[in-house]
Design a protein around this motif. Structure first.
Motif, PDB file in Angstrom:
ATOM      1  N   PHE A  96     -25.501  -6.158  15.811  1.00 11.36           N
ATOM      2  CA  PHE A  96     -26.526  -7.035  16.013  1.00 11.36           C
ATOM      3  C   PHE A  96     -26.624  -8.407  15.053  1.00 11.36           C
ATOM      4  O   PHE A  96     -26.747  -9.304  15.450  1.00 11.36           O
ATOM      5  CB  PHE A  96     -27.903  -6.591  16.128  1.00 11.36           C
ATOM      6  N   VAL A  97     -26.491  -7.894  13.983  1.00 10.61           N
ATOM      7  CA  VAL A  97     -26.844  -9.103  12.921  1.00 10.61           C
ATOM      8  C   VAL A  97     -26.008 -10.004  12.644  1.00 10.61           C
ATOM      9  O   VAL A  97     -26.391 -11.446  12.637  1.00 10.61           O
ATOM     10  CB  VAL A  97     -27.106  -8.140  11.471  1.00 10.61           C
ATOM     11  N   PRO A  98     -24.603  -9.978  12.844  1.00  8.52           N
ATOM     12  CA  PRO A  98     -23.525 -11.083  12.453  1.00  8.52           C
ATOM     13  C   PRO A  98     -24.065 -12.029  13.763  1.00  8.52           C
ATOM     14  O   PRO A  98     -23.929 -13.054  13.826  1.00  8.52           O
ATOM     15  CB  PRO A  98     -22.235 -10.363  12.610  1.00  8.52           C
ATOM     16  N   LYS A  99     -24.138 -11.456  14.951  1.00  4.96           N
ATOM     17  CA  LYS A  99     -24.364 -12.381  16.278  1.00  4.96           C
ATOM     18  C   LYS A  99     -25.606 -13.301  16.168  1.00  4.96           C
ATOM     19  O   LYS A  99     -25.804 -14.219  16.349  1.00  4.96           O
ATOM     20  CB  LYS A  99     -24.076 -11.543  17.502  1.00  4.96           C
ATOM     21  N   ILE A 100     -26.552 -12.457  15.524  1.00  9.65           N
ATOM     22  CA  ILE A 100     -27.748 -13.092  15.470  1.00  9.65           C
ATOM     23  C   ILE A 100     -27.711 -14.212  14.249  1.00  9.65           C
ATOM     24  O   ILE A 100     -28.144 -15.544  14.592  1.00  9.65           O
ATOM     25  CB  ILE A 100     -28.917 -12.095  14.893  1.00  9.65           C
ATOM     26  N   ILE A 101     -27.193 -13.910  13.380  1.00  7.50           N
ATOM     27  CA  ILE A 101     -27.098 -14.926  12.052  1.00  7.50           C
ATOM     28  C   ILE A 101     -26.235 -16.074  12.710  1.00  7.50           C
ATOM     29  O   ILE A 101     -26.550 -17.285  12.555  1.00  7.50           O
ATOM     30  CB  ILE A 101     -26.280 -14.310  11.071  1.00  7.50           C
ATOM     31  N   ARG A 102     -25.259 -15.822  13.392  1.00  6.04           N
ATOM     32  CA  ARG A 102     -24.059 -16.950  13.729  1.00  6.04           C
ATOM     33  C   ARG A 102     -25.014 -17.863  14.852  1.00  6.04           C
ATOM     34  O   ARG A 102     -25.188 -19.188  14.750  1.00  6.04           O
ATOM     35  CB  ARG A 102     -23.087 -16.422  14.542  1.00  6.04           C
ATOM     36  N   SER A 103     -25.720 -17.382  15.771  1.00  3.66           N
ATOM     37  CA  SER A 103     -26.447 -17.948  16.734  1.00  3.66           C
ATOM     38  C   SER A 103     -27.369 -18.965  16.135  1.00  3.66           C
ATOM     39  O   SER A 103     -27.737 -20.121  16.326  1.00  3.66           O
ATOM     40  CB  SER A 103     -27.220 -17.289  17.850  1.00  3.66           C
ATOM     41  N   ILE A 104     -28.285 -18.448  14.989  1.00  5.43           N
ATOM     42  CA  ILE A 104     -29.515 -19.213  14.402  1.00  5.43           C
ATOM     43  C   ILE A 104     -28.772 -20.290  13.326  1.00  5.43           C
ATOM     44  O   ILE A 104     -29.126 -21.698  13.316  1.00  5.43           O
ATOM     45  CB  ILE A 104     -30.366 -18.169  13.483  1.00  5.43           C
ATOM     46  N   THR A 105     -27.811 -19.864  12.739  1.00  6.06           N
ATOM     47  CA  THR A 105     -27.154 -20.856  11.820  1.00  6.06           C
ATOM     48  C   THR A 105     -26.493 -21.937  12.167  1.00  6.06           C
ATOM     49  O   THR A 105     -26.259 -23.214  11.743  1.00  6.06           O
ATOM     50  CB  THR A 105     -26.458 -20.144  10.631  1.00  6.06           C
ATOM     51  N   ASP A 106     -26.055 -21.592  13.590  1.00  4.60           N
ATOM     52  CA  ASP A 106     -25.238 -22.702  14.397  1.00  4.60           C
ATOM     53  C   ASP A 106     -26.213 -23.882  14.760  1.00  4.60           C
ATOM     54  O   ASP A 106     -25.762 -24.928  14.626  1.00  4.60           O
ATOM     55  CB  ASP A 106     -24.450 -22.425  15.580  1.00  4.60           C
ATOM     56  N   ARG A 107     -27.251 -23.567  15.109  1.00  6.27           N
ATOM     57  CA  ARG A 107     -28.495 -24.269  15.604  1.00  6.27           C
ATOM     58  C   ARG A 107     -29.169 -24.965  14.382  1.00  6.27           C
ATOM     59  O   ARG A 107     -29.735 -25.872  14.364  1.00  6.27           O
ATOM     60  CB  ARG A 107     -29.261 -23.767  16.777  1.00  6.27           C
ATOM     61  N   TYR A 108     -29.408 -24.164  13.430  1.00  8.18           N
ATOM     62  CA  TYR A 108     -30.611 -24.485  12.414  1.00  8.18           C
ATOM     63  C   TYR A 108     -29.798 -24.071  11.017  1.00  8.18           C
ATOM     64  O   TYR A 108     -30.135 -23.096  10.343  1.00  8.18           O
ATOM     65  CB  TYR A 108     -31.732 -23.698  12.504  1.00  8.18           C
ATOM     66  N   PRO A 109     -28.867 -24.998  10.705  1.00  9.78           N
ATOM     67  CA  PRO A 109     -28.127 -24.749   9.239  1.00  9.78           C
ATOM     68  C   PRO A 109     -29.073 -24.819   8.066  1.00  9.78           C
ATOM     69  O   PRO A 109     -28.827 -24.330   6.978  1.00  9.78           O
ATOM     70  CB  PRO A 109     -27.048 -26.020   9.338  1.00  9.78           C
ATOM     71  N   GLY A 110     -30.429 -25.290   8.256  1.00  4.67           N
ATOM     72  CA  GLY A 110     -31.322 -25.410   7.073  1.00  4.67           C
ATOM     73  C   GLY A 110     -32.107 -23.982   6.862  1.00  4.67           C
ATOM     74  O   GLY A 110     -32.734 -23.671   5.670  1.00  4.67           O
ATOM     75  N   ILE A 111     -31.753 -22.982   7.811  1.00  5.87           N
ATOM     76  CA  ILE A 111     -32.417 -21.797   7.774  1.00  5.87           C
ATOM     77  C   ILE A 111     -31.569 -20.794   6.933  1.00  5.87           C
ATOM     78  O   ILE A 111     -30.351 -20.478   7.141  1.00  5.87           O
ATOM     79  CB  ILE A 111     -32.779 -21.243   9.366  1.00  5.87           C
ATOM     80  N   ASP A 112     -31.998 -20.108   5.908  1.00 10.26           N
ATOM     81  CA  ASP A 112     -31.177 -19.062   5.226  1.00 10.26           C
ATOM     82  C   ASP A 112     -31.530 -17.819   5.617  1.00 10.26           C
ATOM     83  O   ASP A 112     -32.520 -17.134   5.726  1.00 10.26           O
ATOM     84  CB  ASP A 112     -31.605 -19.122   3.673  1.00 10.26           C
TER      85      ASP A 112
END
Length: 302
Positions: free
Chosen positions: A106-122
């Motif tokens: 789950f985690v890699p796909k979640i991170i990819r989806s979020i960081t693609d749209r919101y690169p400012g989120i760590d």
């Protein structure tokens, strides 16, 4: 007491070292010592103890203060997120915990989806057992966790339901049937994996009015698979742990059916930050709407 002292204390508690915490925050060793001494003097309690054998330890009040300090830092983070959102700049920190198979799937796909749209989120990831993820949530070390019910004192949202299967070594007599009945496993030496498998497996045998004959207990599903492969035991494992099974094992449907639920857990949905709500929404869109795996397991003879 200020934000820097609070952050420093939390870093020391998490790293177990004045030196490591100082490096992360660009502080010298003397500066770290002075800041903690000043904090303890202001609070008039001892928060940290040095022990030659155990190293750095938290006092009992230090453990309680750590939870509060994490909540305070979380509050600062929420303020920054609200201000950034008002300005149209999505920023923030999400600390997510997960047990191994959930972390891998789950985690890699979640991170990819979020960081693609919101690169400012760590996003920081903490991987551990289900029990560890629960503890990290309770002590505010993480903001959200992927865990297995039953849960207490945490708010959860169902994310995913995965099927459980019988896993047998190659050549096992039960492998000749397309479905393995739990009653037929009653006399078999069983492999149990601690990574969130015990409750659903125990419940499966209870529903089938069968005795669970536990031969081995391991922490890793990969270890369990390899021990089954060597013919040491049979097991009941989840669909996600069988995405890339080793050779020489047979995977069969179970009767009665059994499932394992994966939930997203937070300490409070009402108090969740913008970033955490984004995490939850993203995870639900990626996985909860799927309705399951399509299909990931080849159930034919190996």
């Amino acid at each position: 007491m200020n934000n820097n002292q609070i952050l420093l204390f939390v870093k020391i508690a998490e790293t177990g070292s004045f030196t490591k915490a100082g490096l992360e925050l660009n502080m010298t060793q003397p500066a770290v010592s002075r800041a903690i001494s000043a904090l303890e003097a202001e609070l008039d309690v001892k928060l940290l103890l040095r022990d030659r054998r155990s190293g750095l330890m938290l006092t009992e009040v230090g453990k309680r203060v750590l939870i509060i300090f994490r909540e305070i830092l979380g509050g600062f983070n929420k303020v920054e997120q609200e201000v950034s959102a008002e300005k149209g700049l999505e920023k923030g920190l999400i600390r997510i915990g997960a047990f191994p198979v959930a972390a891998a799937y789950f985690v890699p796909k979640i991170i990819r989806s979020i960081t693609d749209r919101y690169p400012g989120i760590d996003i920081s990831v903490h991987e551990g057992s289900v029990a560890e993820v629960k503890e990290w949530l309770e002590t505010r070390q993480i903001d959200a966790g992927l865990i297995i019910p039953p849960l207490e004192e945490l708010e959860t949202i169902p994310l995913f339901r995965e099927k459980l299967y019988a896993v047998l070594p190659e050549g096992h007599p039960l492998g000749h049937s397309s479905i393995v009945h739990v009653k037929d496993l009653e006399q078999e030496p069983m492999m149990i994996c601690r990574a969130g498998y015990e409750p659903p497996v125990i419940d499966l045998f209870r529903r089938a009015d069968s005795e669970l004959n536990v031969k081995y207990v391991v922490n890793s599903y990969s270890t369990a698979l390899n021990m089954i492969k060597e013919g040491l035991a049979v097991g009941v494992l989840s669909e996600l742990s069988l995405l890339a099974p080793p050779g020489n094992v047979i995977i069969r449907e179970l009767s009665p059916d059994a499932h394992r639920d994966v939930h997203i857990a937070v300490h409070s949905l009402e108090e969740a930050s913008i970033a955490v709500r984004l995490l939850i929404d993203t995870a639900l869109k990626l996985f909860a709407e799927d309705g399951g795996l399509n299909p990931l397991i080849n159930h034919s003879e190996e």
